[in-house]
Design a protein around this motif. Structure first.
Motif, PDB file in Angstrom:
ATOM      1  N   MET A   1     -85.701  43.178 114.692  1.00 52.53           N
ATOM      2  CA  MET A   1     -86.892  43.176 115.408  1.00 52.53           C
ATOM      3  C   MET A   1     -86.967  42.710 116.777  1.00 52.53           C
ATOM      4  N   LYS A   2     -87.805  43.340 117.368  1.00 48.87           N
ATOM      5  CA  LYS A   2     -87.904  43.762 118.866  1.00 48.87           C
ATOM      6  C   LYS A   2     -88.327  42.295 120.065  1.00 48.87           C
ATOM      7  N   PHE A   3     -88.255  41.803 120.560  1.00 53.84           N
ATOM      8  CA  PHE A   3     -89.080  40.821 121.131  1.00 53.84           C
ATOM      9  C   PHE A   3     -89.075  41.161 122.550  1.00 53.84           C
ATOM     10  N   PRO A   4     -90.003  41.092 123.553  1.00 50.33           N
ATOM     11  CA  PRO A   4     -90.805  41.654 125.355  1.00 50.33           C
ATOM     12  C   PRO A   4     -89.937  40.217 125.122  1.00 50.33           C
ATOM     13  N   GLY A   5     -88.838  39.933 126.404  1.00 47.33           N
ATOM     14  CA  GLY A   5     -88.381  38.990 126.469  1.00 47.33           C
ATOM     15  C   GLY A   5     -89.437  38.396 128.209  1.00 47.33           C
ATOM     16  N   ALA A   6     -89.400  37.684 128.635  1.00 46.28           N
ATOM     17  CA  ALA A   6     -90.146  36.857 129.902  1.00 46.28           C
ATOM     18  C   ALA A   6     -89.905  36.610 131.180  1.00 46.28           C
ATOM     19  N   VAL A   7     -88.812  35.968 131.041  1.00 42.41           N
ATOM     20  CA  VAL A   7     -88.122  35.018 131.959  1.00 42.41           C
ATOM     21  C   VAL A   7     -86.097  35.160 131.268  1.00 42.41           C
ATOM     22  N   SER A   8     -85.903  35.996 131.870  1.00 44.80           N
ATOM     23  CA  SER A   8     -84.388  35.549 130.772  1.00 44.80           C
ATOM     24  C   SER A   8     -83.485  35.213 131.997  1.00 44.80           C
ATOM     25  N   GLU A 227     -94.726  36.835 125.731  1.00 46.52           N
ATOM     26  CA  GLU A 227     -95.712  37.232 124.779  1.00 46.52           C
ATOM     27  C   GLU A 227     -95.813  36.843 123.883  1.00 46.52           C
ATOM     28  N   HIS A 228     -95.238  35.786 123.384  1.00 43.67           N
ATOM     29  CA  HIS A 228     -94.934  35.623 121.812  1.00 43.67           C
ATOM     30  C   HIS A 228     -96.488  34.282 121.704  1.00 43.67           C
TER      31      HIS A 228
END
Length: 478
Positions: A1-8, A227-228
């Motif tokens: 699964m791939k998740f786009p990250g928002a803040v890291s 983004e989820h």
């Protein structure tokens, strides 16, 4: 699964991990070693007001520490900030939702088709769908992820199997007070999915940034999965309804309470993370969905089930359901000054965490919390107060109502306070949760609660008030 990250943010003083990009050019970032690719649909999310996604640039921990209070101005303390909207805002309006501010978002409290009480009963008898997209979803990854999370929580994460979850709490160093309650799910050897409360967003992110900055172990990468979306399907029909929208051969009957899996759903271009559990005491699932798929998945669930089997439910029903289930609401039943032992959550302290071999193995506040586990009569510090349940005669007791003990000679003494209370639609009684002096917390203890200044008889009662119906597998044969 791939998740786009928002803040890291990352530990060990790592440099900034990327450059600013617009939402449409956000790179797809790996969430695990799986080869599944996250697809961005071309259809827009249908909202009259743009969904408030987080900036997509990846920050260093120093950036996050300085910007967290501004960027995440959705906690109750940021009352001047306009409320945000989840991806389902327009869908709620189309179903007759009454929207109210909650946790920095405009959220549905109830819907025109059902009263709060009727929605509560519908959940217990059939199934309801809750939008919990205001909750904060996190990803922790790296060789130090397990050790870092074991520093800030008291759970036995070292032994937590992959795709299993545990209720836990972020704790303050020194005091062991609860920063926030949380669900922690292991998705890989050093990969965790963590959900925290919307109302604590600014505080939690500042806390995590501070803890990462002070972390002296192996590297840890933290991202907020902005983004989820997140929906909760709750009720006795939940498994049946979710099975009907599966696009793969996932066997939900083998997915037990506290377990999770990746699945393909009708209406979603991307895999979703399905976790069995919830906040109602009923069987059910929480489903983390790519933001652009959230509307389609929600509408598919509703249309496939039909209104006779599935309805939206709002914050009103969610609150009475969770109180019947004996579950805490942060900011009411839990706060920064409350420890897990006081909150009757001593069970979240893992057995292997109770005798740390060295200071490096201790969780925050361990010296306080571990001492509280042992009563004063046995050499520990014990606690001065404990969280309890109450059944109250007459009018319902609300938050802030005083709990008093009356002596044989008629004198009364304040012994505690109510933190949550409401009429129970299931039981037809008034129920409440609160804190009382240690020693007066045992079930059957008779007390009084001052409701609008008038004393009402009450009895300390074991929780949950309504038996939980979590799916833990077929019943053992006699």
């Amino acid at each position: 699964m791939k998740f786009p990250g928002a803040v890291s943010t990352a530990s060990k003083g790592l440099r900034a991990l990327g450059n600013s990009r617009t939402a449409n050019s956000t790179p797809v970032r790996a969430f695990s070693s799986s080869a599944i690719t996250l697809t961005r649909p071309t259809r827009p999310v249908a909202t009259t007001k743009p969904v408030q996604t987080r900036p997509t640039c990846l920050y260093s921990r120093q950036d996050l520490a300085s910007q967290s209070l501004r960027t995440y101005a959705s906690s109750p303390s940021s009352s001047d900030a306009p409320p945000q909207r989840t991806a389902l805002y327009d869908v709620h309006l189309a179903h007759g939702a009454k929207m109210v501010p909650f946790g920095g978002f405009e959220m549905p409290v109830q819907y025109s088709g059902l009263s709060v009480s009727a929605s509560h009963h519908f959940t217990r008898e059939k199934a309801s769908l809750f939008d919990v997209g205001h909750m904060v979803q996190h990803r922790f990854e790296g060789p130090g992820a397990t050790a870092f999370l074991q520093r800030i929580t008291p759970g036995s994460l070292q032994t937590l199997p992959t795709h299993q979850s545990t209720l836990s709490a972020l704790l303050w160093p020194g005091t062991g007070g609860i920063v926030d309650d949380t669900i922690v799910t292991r998705l890989g050897p050093e990969l965790f999915y963590v959900v925290t409360n919307a109302g604590c967003r600014a505080k939690d992110l500042a806390y995590l940034a501070e803890q990462l900055a002070a972390w002296d172990g192996a590297a840890v990468r933290h991202e907020v999965l902005a983004e989820h979306g997140l929906v909760a399907l709750q009720g006795p029909l939940a498994e049946e309804l979710l099975t009907q929208v599966l696009k793969d051969n996932t066997n939900l009957g083998e997915l037990y309470f506290g377990h999770s899996c990746w699945a393909r759903l009708k209406g979603a271009l991307n895999p979703v993370l399905v976790s069995r559990g919830g906040y109602t005491g009923e069987d059910g699932f929480e489903i983390s969905i790519a933001l652009a798929d959230t509307v389609a998945v929600t509408e598919t669930l509703l249309s496939t089930a039909g209104p006779e089997r599935l309805q939206f439910a709002g914050l009103g029903a969610r609150d009475s359901l969770r109180l019947e289930a004996g579950m805490c609401l942060y900011g009411h039943d839990l706060d920064d000054s409350t420890t897990p032992v006081e909150a009757a959550l001593a069970w979240i302290v893992g057995k292997d965490r109770r005798t740390p071999a060295a200071d490096a193995d201790k969780f925050h506040g361990a010296d306080v919390v571990l001492s509280q586990l042992t009563p004063r009569s046995k050499g520990g510090s014990g606690v001065a107060r404990r969280r309890i349940g109450l059944v109250v005669d007459g009018a319902p007791a609300r938050e802030g109502a005083e709990i008093v003990a009356v002596s044989a000679d008629g004198n009364s003494e304040k012994i505690g306070v109510v933190t949550s209370g409401c009429p129970s639609p299931t039981l037809g009684k008034n129920i409440a949760m609160g804190y009382v002096k240690d020693g007066l917390h045992k079930a059957g203890t008779e007390v009084q609660v001052l409701v609008r200044g008038k004393p009402r008889k009450a009895v300390v009662t074991k929780m949950p008030f309504v038996p939980s119906k979590y799916w833990k597998g077929p019943a053992s044969s006699p």
